[in-house]
Write a protein that holds these residues in place. Structure first.
Motif, PDB file in Angstrom:
ATOM      1  N   ALA A   1       0.837  -1.210   0.000  1.00 23.47           N
ATOM      2  CA  ALA A   1       0.000   0.000   0.000  1.00 23.47           C
ATOM      3  C   ALA A   1       0.869   1.255   0.000  1.00 23.47           C
ATOM      4  CB  ALA A   1      -0.929  -0.002   1.207  1.00 23.47           C
ATOM      5  N   ALA A   2       1.989   1.217   0.722  1.00 17.21           N
ATOM      6  CA  ALA A   2       2.873   2.385   0.763  1.00 17.21           C
ATOM      7  C   ALA A   2       3.463   2.671  -0.611  1.00 17.21           C
ATOM      8  CB  ALA A   2       3.992   2.157   1.783  1.00 17.21           C
TER       9      ALA A   2
ATOM     10  N   THR B   1       2.162   2.189  -3.416  1.00 17.39           N
ATOM     11  CA  THR B   1       1.152   2.715  -4.349  1.00 17.39           C
ATOM     12  C   THR B   1       0.439   3.939  -3.788  1.00 17.39           C
ATOM     13  OG1 THR B   1      -0.528   1.201  -3.477  1.00 17.39           O
ATOM     14  CG2 THR B   1       0.754   0.444  -5.377  1.00 17.39           C
ATOM     15  N   ALA B   2       0.919   4.469  -2.672  1.00 11.42           N
ATOM     16  CA  ALA B   2       0.288   5.625  -2.031  1.00 11.42           C
ATOM     17  C   ALA B   2       0.424   6.867  -2.910  1.00 11.42           C
ATOM     18  CB  ALA B   2       0.913   5.870  -0.664  1.00 11.42           C
TER      19      ALA B   2
ATOM     20  N   SER C   1       0.856  10.041  -1.915  1.00 13.14           N
ATOM     21  CA  SER C   1       1.747  11.098  -1.431  1.00 13.14           C
ATOM     22  C   SER C   1       2.760  10.544  -0.439  1.00 13.14           C
ATOM     23  CB  SER C   1       0.930  12.204  -0.747  1.00 13.14           C
ATOM     24  OG  SER C   1       0.372  11.716   0.458  1.00 13.14           O
TER      25      SER C   1
ATOM     26  N   THR D   1       1.351  10.069   3.068  1.00 13.09           N
ATOM     27  CA  THR D   1       0.601   8.831   3.238  1.00 13.09           C
ATOM     28  C   THR D   1       1.554   7.650   3.416  1.00 13.09           C
ATOM     29  OG1 THR D   1      -1.128   9.752   1.835  1.00 13.09           O
ATOM     30  CG2 THR D   1      -1.224   7.400   2.249  1.00 13.09           C
ATOM     31  N   VAL D   2       2.643   7.638   2.659  1.00 10.33           N
ATOM     32  CA  VAL D   2       3.639   6.571   2.783  1.00 10.33           C
ATOM     33  C   VAL D   2       4.177   6.545   4.207  1.00 10.33           C
ATOM     34  CG1 VAL D   2       5.909   5.753   2.034  1.00 10.33           C
ATOM     35  CG2 VAL D   2       4.306   6.660   0.359  1.00 10.33           C
TER      36      VAL D   2
ATOM     37  N   LYS E   1       2.835   7.682   6.956  1.00 10.26           N
ATOM     38  CA  LYS E   1       1.802   7.281   7.920  1.00 10.26           C
ATOM     39  C   LYS E   1       1.600   5.765   7.902  1.00 10.26           C
ATOM     40  CE  LYS E   1      -2.905   7.956   9.505  1.00 10.26           C
ATOM     41  NZ  LYS E   1      -2.651   7.044  10.560  1.00 10.26           N
ATOM     42  N   ILE E   2       1.497   5.183   6.709  1.00  9.59           N
ATOM     43  CA  ILE E   2       1.277   3.733   6.601  1.00  9.59           C
ATOM     44  C   ILE E   2       2.425   2.973   7.264  1.00  9.59           C
ATOM     45  CG2 ILE E   2       1.192   1.808   4.970  1.00  9.59           C
ATOM     46  CD1 ILE E   2      -0.299   3.720   3.038  1.00  9.59           C
TER      47      ILE E   2
ATOM     48  N   TRP F   1       9.719   4.464  -2.840  1.00 10.39           N
ATOM     49  CA  TRP F   1       8.444   4.981  -3.367  1.00 10.39           C
ATOM     50  C   TRP F   1       8.711   6.070  -4.405  1.00 10.39           C
ATOM     51  CZ3 TRP F   1       6.528  10.018  -2.707  1.00 10.39           C
ATOM     52  CH2 TRP F   1       5.215  10.222  -3.157  1.00 10.39           C
TER      53      TRP F   1
END
Length: 155
Positions: A80-81, A83-84, A86, A89-90, A92-93, A128
């Protein structure tokens, strides 16, 4: 209340008449499972907990030891990170899953060991960025590959 069988009428014809009347009323239309194949477990040996297993499958539940459940959650978080949308968001995940990993490392649960250490947030953010730049360079096509145990793509 169901109607009683009239005297002198054989059970077979009385039941056939009830089924025919129910079909005419449409009582059998749109029943759950209509047109679907029979379950594969009909040939399996009897299992006393068949209904529990079926309900768990229907509800999407699993009975994994906590260590294995967190391992899967950590792998899903890494995917998920990557494909985040921003960097925030990376971060936070990865920070959230790292807190769970550290908690499990400090209080080992029953079952198999976690076998996972917290992710390096900066390393995940760096990767990322590289993946994001790679997608832009290829005209928006997504980089393929699922992260492996080291957090790197196999592609």
């Amino acid at each position: 209340m169901t109607e009683r069988k009239p005297p002198g009428v054989p059970f077979e014809s009385w039941i056939d008449k009830q089924i025919h009347d129910a079909q005419a009323r449409g009582d059998f239309d749109r029943l759950p499972g209509t047109g679907e194949p029979l379950p594969n477990d009909l040939e399996a040996p009897y299992d006393e907990l068949w209904w529990v297993k079926r309900k768990m499958a229907r509800e999407g539940l699993s009975v994994l030891p906590p260590g294995l459940a967190l391992r899967k959650e950590a792998e899903d978080a890494l995917t998920a990170a990557y494909t985040a949308p921003s960097e925030r968001t990376v971060r936070k995940i990865i920070t959230d899953v790292n807190a769970k990993i550290r908690d499990m490392l400090l209080k080992p649960p029953p079952g198999p060991p976690l076998g996972r250490k917290p992710y390096d947030v900066e390393e995940v953010v760096r990767e990322w960025r590289e993946r994001r730049e790679g997608r832009r360079a290829t005209g928006g096509a997504e980089a393929s590959g699922v992260p492996n145990a080291a957090g790197r793509s196999d592609a």
